[in-house]
Motif scaffolding. Structure first.
Motif, PDB file in Angstrom:
ATOM      1  N   CYS A  66     -68.470  44.936  12.192  1.00 15.28           N
ATOM      2  CA  CYS A  66     -69.916  44.768  12.062  1.00 15.28           C
ATOM      3  C   CYS A  66     -70.543  45.874  12.890  1.00 15.28           C
ATOM      4  CB  CYS A  66     -70.378  43.383  12.481  1.00 15.28           C
ATOM      5  SG  CYS A  66     -69.781  42.821  14.062  1.00 15.28           S
ATOM      6  N   THR A  79     -71.490  42.530   8.909  1.00 17.68           N
ATOM      7  CA  THR A  79     -72.863  42.655   9.383  1.00 17.68           C
ATOM      8  C   THR A  79     -73.770  41.726   8.582  1.00 17.68           C
ATOM      9  OG1 THR A  79     -72.393  44.984   9.842  1.00 17.68           O
ATOM     10  CG2 THR A  79     -74.698  44.292   9.932  1.00 17.68           C
ATOM     11  N   LEU A 107     -72.585  36.549  12.686  1.00 12.36           N
ATOM     12  CA  LEU A 107     -71.578  37.580  12.404  1.00 12.36           C
ATOM     13  C   LEU A 107     -70.186  36.957  12.392  1.00 12.36           C
ATOM     14  CD1 LEU A 107     -72.695  40.483  14.796  1.00 12.36           C
ATOM     15  CD2 LEU A 107     -72.997  40.395  12.321  1.00 12.36           C
ATOM     16  N   ASP A 165     -66.526  44.990  16.767  1.00 12.26           N
ATOM     17  CA  ASP A 165     -67.928  44.601  16.759  1.00 12.26           C
ATOM     18  C   ASP A 165     -68.762  45.662  17.464  1.00 12.26           C
ATOM     19  OD1 ASP A 165     -70.420  43.494  17.151  1.00 12.26           O
ATOM     20  OD2 ASP A 165     -69.696  41.665  18.114  1.00 12.26           O
TER      21      ASP A 165
END
Length: 165
Positions: free
Chosen positions: A30, A50, A67, A84
């Motif tokens: 993401c 995302t 997420l 992330d």
């Protein structure tokens, strides 16, 4: 992982992509909309976790929970290899929020390997206490310099060690 070059972080992921595939890991990421990882990792077949609309500033904790839910649902409970980059952005406007999200994650981690890289300038601009908490949470931790990865361990030492070799 601490880094200061987005492109070097993406290159690192490209280099470990094959290993993650061979291990049968569900590869996910993401990232902010303009992050270099979006294009590169999508091209490699990584799942983009995302959440849209992209609004981590509104409520960072809630946004990162969304997420996580999206990535876990997409993985169908397969072991993860995830990164992330959103947490790095959260740290850029609130290191305290990023650390709280880390603490919450530690209580119920996802199955597999999840990296939450931080930009060097965000760690360096935080307090020593916050930086130490981050390093201890992730011992060992890694620093990416250009395309080289360095591994660090944290140990508490006596002040007398300053005089001993």
């Amino acid at each position: 992982m601490i880094y200061d070059d987005d492109k070097a972080a993406v290159e690192l992921l490209k280099s470990v992509d094959k290993i993650a595939q061979e291990q049968g890991l569900f590869r996910a990421f993401c990232a902010p909309p303009d992050h270099p990882s979006k294009k590169s990792l999508t091209k490699l077949g990584w799942f983009d976790g995302t959440v849209e609309p992209y609004e981590p500033k509104k409520n960072p904790k809630k946004y990162t929970q969304q997420l996580g839910e999206k990535i876990i649902k997409g993985s169908k409970n397969a072991p993860l290899f995830a990164i992330d980059f959103v947490l790095a952005e959260i740290a850029s406007f609130s290191f305290a929020d990023a650390m709280q999200i880390e603490r919450d994650y530690e209580k119920a981690p996802f199955p597999g390997i999840v990296f939450c890289p931080y930009k060097a300038q965000d760690v360096m601009s935080s307090s020593v206490a916050d930086a130490m908490e981050l390093f201890l949470m992730h011992d060992p931790f890694y620093i990416l310099k250009d395309n080289e990865l360095y591994k660090f361990h944290v140990t508490k030492e006596s002040p007398h060690k300053l005089f001993l070799n």
